[in-house]
Design an enzyme around this catalytic site. Structure first.
Site, PDB file in Angstrom:
ATOM      1  N   TRP A 327       0.832  -1.215   0.000  1.00 44.45           N
ATOM      2  CA  TRP A 327       0.000   0.000   0.000  1.00 44.45           C
ATOM      3  C   TRP A 327       0.861   1.257   0.000  1.00 44.45           C
ATOM      4  CZ3 TRP A 327      -1.603   2.687   5.010  1.00 44.45           C
ATOM      5  CH2 TRP A 327      -0.673   2.447   6.027  1.00 44.45           C
ATOM      6  N   GLU A 469       0.915  -2.596  12.713  1.00 38.76           N
ATOM      7  CA  GLU A 469       0.999  -4.060  12.615  1.00 38.76           C
ATOM      8  C   GLU A 469       1.275  -4.746  13.953  1.00 38.76           C
ATOM      9  OE1 GLU A 469       4.041  -4.221   9.606  1.00 38.76           O
ATOM     10  OE2 GLU A 469       2.549  -4.322   7.998  1.00 38.76           O
TER      11      GLU A 469
HETATM   12  O1  IFM Z   1       3.800  -1.421   4.100  1.00 40.04           O
HETATM   13  C1  IFM Z   1       4.734  -1.350   5.127  1.00 40.04           C
HETATM   14  C2  IFM Z   1       4.031  -1.640   6.419  1.00 40.04           C
HETATM   15  O2  IFM Z   1       3.033  -0.689   6.676  1.00 40.04           O
HETATM   16  C3  IFM Z   1       5.021  -1.642   7.557  1.00 40.04           C
HETATM   17  N1  IFM Z   1       6.047  -2.613   7.312  1.00 40.04           N
HETATM   18  C4  IFM Z   1       6.782  -2.389   6.069  1.00 40.04           C
HETATM   19  C5  IFM Z   1       5.840  -2.338   4.882  1.00 40.04           C
HETATM   20  C6  IFM Z   1       6.609  -2.010   3.599  1.00 40.04           C
HETATM   21  O3  IFM Z   1       7.124  -0.720   3.654  1.00 40.04           O
END
Ligand code: IFM
Length: 765
Positions: A327, A469
């Site tokens: 995203w 996350e």
């Molecule tokens: O898309 C991101 C995510 O929001 C957090 N970890 C790394 C990913 C890639 O940049």
């Protein structure tokens, strides 16, 4: 000036990893890491071609293919290879001209006998011939001597989950040499063909299974410079049926054109690109350089000539994150492209249409309808994200993560970007050519995901993971619910637009997708989605159900509990999982994406609440905190967060590991976020679809900002000083543009300039 970045430090391995990212040259098709000529796989050399992926075996991650390195060159003096990282060197520098996308290095090696051997090298990957790598070297010695030059193609490459190439063929077709091979999984042919000119010198060829070099003997005269030139043509079966033939033909074209003419074309191309997008910051050369560095990195990896690829989370800097498109592209990079290079924004979004089948497959796999986009998308749109995406640093065991299964917001982020593209460019051809289908299918996915809550008498999204996350499988993540509701609203707007302006294709699409009933259902549901509201007492919006009841330790205290700095804080047993500590902007990001919905007091209350609880553990986070801070008058904080985003790959300290997993590389989302923070945040520029709002909050050092901005095809030059804003259409306007500067609403004249005074807010530090 603020166009050149330079590094003179000696190179330990950690530094050279970082410089490989920082000094990357790219042209949207090839990314070539900023390592040195003599470097090999130990120093993470990489040549990445957009869109080529391979899986080396069961259980190994599918990832981009690192192609044979056609840029290899090494000097050997008295039997000793000269390597800057091994010394001794008297002087060393590496630099990148951001304006022209040309990398240079200069090293003075000192030999035991006192001879000083200077190597100057210049390289670029051509912006006008996207498969071509060009380099020029100048060698000089302080004594008459014999110098051996090894140059050629090194196919023994660095891989994270390789090896990816088999069936190597090394070939000599004097004056060309080449390596061709096939990818392991699909047998896709690849080829690197090299031409080198070292006038009047004889050479021999040195071949190994994965390497082909020429060895030249250069008899030097003290103080005399010797100029050498190299071209390397890089092709894969993804974009040409016969890569070796294409390579030979391109090398011959390069030979006929010559290095200087190729460089001239390349420089002109880049100058034109900058004319269209350069954001000038007067009074703050540090910020200016950092922002230009960010835009350079976006331009270097943007697909210009194709809509079958998009921009991976680590750009074209290697294989990290499986070369996956996240995203990051739609939410953090797209605004820059939509406002400066809409044709690139369109390519990025068309990639999502081209991978729609993969998203449909994923939805079916999980028992849903419509399109559930891959969390990590590659060439087919199938999800490259694994169920065990992180390894526990203490036990070495893979950890079950729910990024793939539960970050359903991806299917709202893409429609959001499509809506923004349409609003900014006014181009509805994207909708007709696939954009509407993507929006409908994403809306259909959410329709099949939602649950009716009899208590709330509203629809909810249960068991999801939001942008943060560290908190997996939560209910009613505010960001997700707002974005899903937005997808529904957008779906209805798109349907109405097509019905009104393109009734025949509108009808055909509804029929093709069997979408009429779903559209009706969306109409009935759209206003009944539960959208977490601010607490009336504190104005804080809970990130998800129950968030505010979680433990609430100070961030520093929680971080002290880690027994390894690489420890992952989320997941089942993560230190942050049961606390209010979050990884990255979540509610704050949503406030930035829907600025018109929230009062300043709400933004302020949430910024104050969430900022101390945010680890800023993702490169995506700083820009949201900057934009939100600017909106509530916290200008010092807005500036600091802007600089964090803009200088992350320049001189920042991004995370290199999650658990034992290497995650280094460039951070294009931070680069795009830096542009957003400068434009939406510090300059306060927003386009609502009808009104251009400019509410400047220039940080104290900035005396003036100048930027070009495209709105619905009209290019405006905007100049913001500390007392006024001036807008000037670059050509007579095609559309009426209404603009509000602070509280004054004006209509922009078709030609000429409009200047409006405003009172600058005070700078607090
Ligand atoms: O898309 C991101 C995510 O929001 C957090 N970890 C790394 C990913 C890639 O940049």
């Amino acid at each position: 000036m603020s166009w050149i970045i330079t590094e003179t430090r000696q190179l330990d391995e950690k530094a050279s990893d970082r410089l490989g990212n920082k000094f990357l040259v790219g042209n949207g098709y090839i990314g070539y890491r900023g390592t040195l000529e003599e470097h090999a796989k130990e120093r993470k050399t990489a040549t990445i071609a957009a869109g080529l992926y391979d899986q080396a075996g069961e259980g190994l991650w599918r990832e981009p293919v690192n192609l044979p390195n056609g840029g290899f060159l090494e000097l050997v003096y008295q039997g000793r290879p000269l390597r800057a990282h091994a010394g001794p060197v008297e002087e060393h520098s590496q630099s990148l001209d951001l304006r022209h996308a040309v990398h240079e290095r200069m090293t003075v090696f000192t030999a035991e006998d006192g001879n000083r051997i200077t190597l100057r090298a210049k390289r670029f990957v051509s912006a006008t011939r996207r498969h071509l790598f060009c380099a020029q070297y100048v060698v000089e010695t302080s004594r008459d001597c014999e110098l051996i030059i090894h140059t050629g193609i090194d196919g023994d490459v660095w891989d994270l989950n390789g090896p990816h190439l088999r069936d190597f063929i090394t070939a000599v077709d004097d004056p060309l040499i080449s390596i061709s091979a096939r990818t392991g999984e699909k047998g896709i042919p690849v080829s690197v063909c090299e031409y080198f000119v070292c006038p009047g010198r004889n050479h021999v060829f040195l071949t190994e299974e994965r390497r082909i070099l020429r060895e030249f003997l250069l008899q030097t005269r003290a103080g005399q410079p010797y100029t050498l030139v190299k071209f390397a043509a890089i092709h894969t079966g993804v974009d040409t049926p016969d890569p070796p033939a294409a390579g030979r033909s391109l090398c011959w074209e390069a030979i006929r054109t010559g290095f200087d003419a190729l460089l001239k074309d390349h420089r002109q191309y880049w100058e034109a690109r900058w004319t269209d997008c350069d954001l000038q910051i007067l009074g703050d050369s540090r910020a200016q350089l950092a922002l230009r560095f960010s835009l350079y990195h976006l331009l270097a990896i943007a697909p210009v000539e194709t809509d079958t690829v998009s921009i991976p989370a680590r750009g074209l800097s290697g294989q990290v994150y499986k070369g996956g498109i996240f995203w990051d592209t739609e939410i953090f990079m797209l605004p820059f492209f939509a406002h400066e290079f809409p044709e690139i924004a369109r390519n990025l979004l068309m990639y999502r249409f081209r991978t729609l089948e993969g998203a449909r497959r994923k939805a079916r796999e999980y028992g849903y309808r419509g399109a559930f986009y891959a969390w990590e998308s590659q060439d087919t749109g199938d999800d490259a994200c694994t169920l065990y995406n992180i390894t526990d640093i203490h036990t070495g065991r893979p950890m079950r993560t729910y990024f793939r299964d539960k970050q359903i917001h991806i299917s709202a982020d893409i429609p959001y970007a499509i809506g923004e593209y349409f609003s900014i460019t006014g181009d509805d051809s994207l909708l007709l050519e696939g954009g509407a289908e993507v929006v409908y299918e994403c809306a259909r996915f959410f329709l099949s995901y939602l649950h009716y809550s009899p208590d709330r008498k509203q629809y909810e999204f249960l068991d999801v993971t939001g942008p943060d996350e560290y908190h997996e499988r939560v209910h009613n993540n505010a960001y997700t619910n707002w974005m899903a509701a937005h997808t529904f609203a957008l779906c209805l707007r798109v349907a109405a637009h097509l019905q009104k302006h393109h009734p025949a294709p509108a009808k055909a699409l509804l029929q093709k997708l069997g979408f009429r009933k779903d559209l009706e259902a969306i109409r009935k549901t759209v206003r009944k989605i539960y959208q977490p509201a601010a607490d009336p007492r504190t104005s804080v919006i809970p990130q998800f159900d129950g968030y505010l009841q979680l433990e609430d330790p100070p961030l520093a205290e929680l971080l002290r509990l880690r027994s390894d700095p690489r420890e992952y804080l989320g997941g089942g047993n993560g230190l942050a999982s049961n606390t209010q500590i979050l990884k990255q902007a979540d509610v704050i990001l949503a406030l930035c994406l829907f600025p018109e919905r929230f009062a300043r007091e709400t933004v302020s209350a949430n910024w104050e609440y969430y900022e101390p609880r945010t680890e800023q553990g993702s490169s995506l986070s700083a820009c949201s905190y900057s934009i939100a801070a600017a909106g509530i008058g916290k200008l010092a904080e807005a500036y600091e967060f802007f600089m964090t985003a803009a200088s992350l790959d320049l001189d920042g300290d991004p995370k290199q590991y999650v658990g034992p997993l290497y995650i280094g590389g460039t951070h294009p989302a931070a680069s795009g976020g830096a542009w957003m923070a400068a434009v939406s945040g510090l300059c306060g520029i927003r386009w609502s679809g009808k009104l251009l709002t400019i509410d400047p909050r220039l940080p104290a050092p900035w005396s003036e900002v100048r930027l070009p901005l495209l709105i619905r095809g009209d290019r405006l030059q905007i100049v913001i000083t500390r007392k006024d804003v001036t807008l000037r259409p670059m050509q007579p306007l095609q559309h009426k543009v209404r603009v509000r500067i602070r509280r004054k609403v004006r209509t922009l004249p078709r030609q000429g300039t409009l200047t409006v005074e405003y009172g600058a807010p005070e700078w607090r530090s």
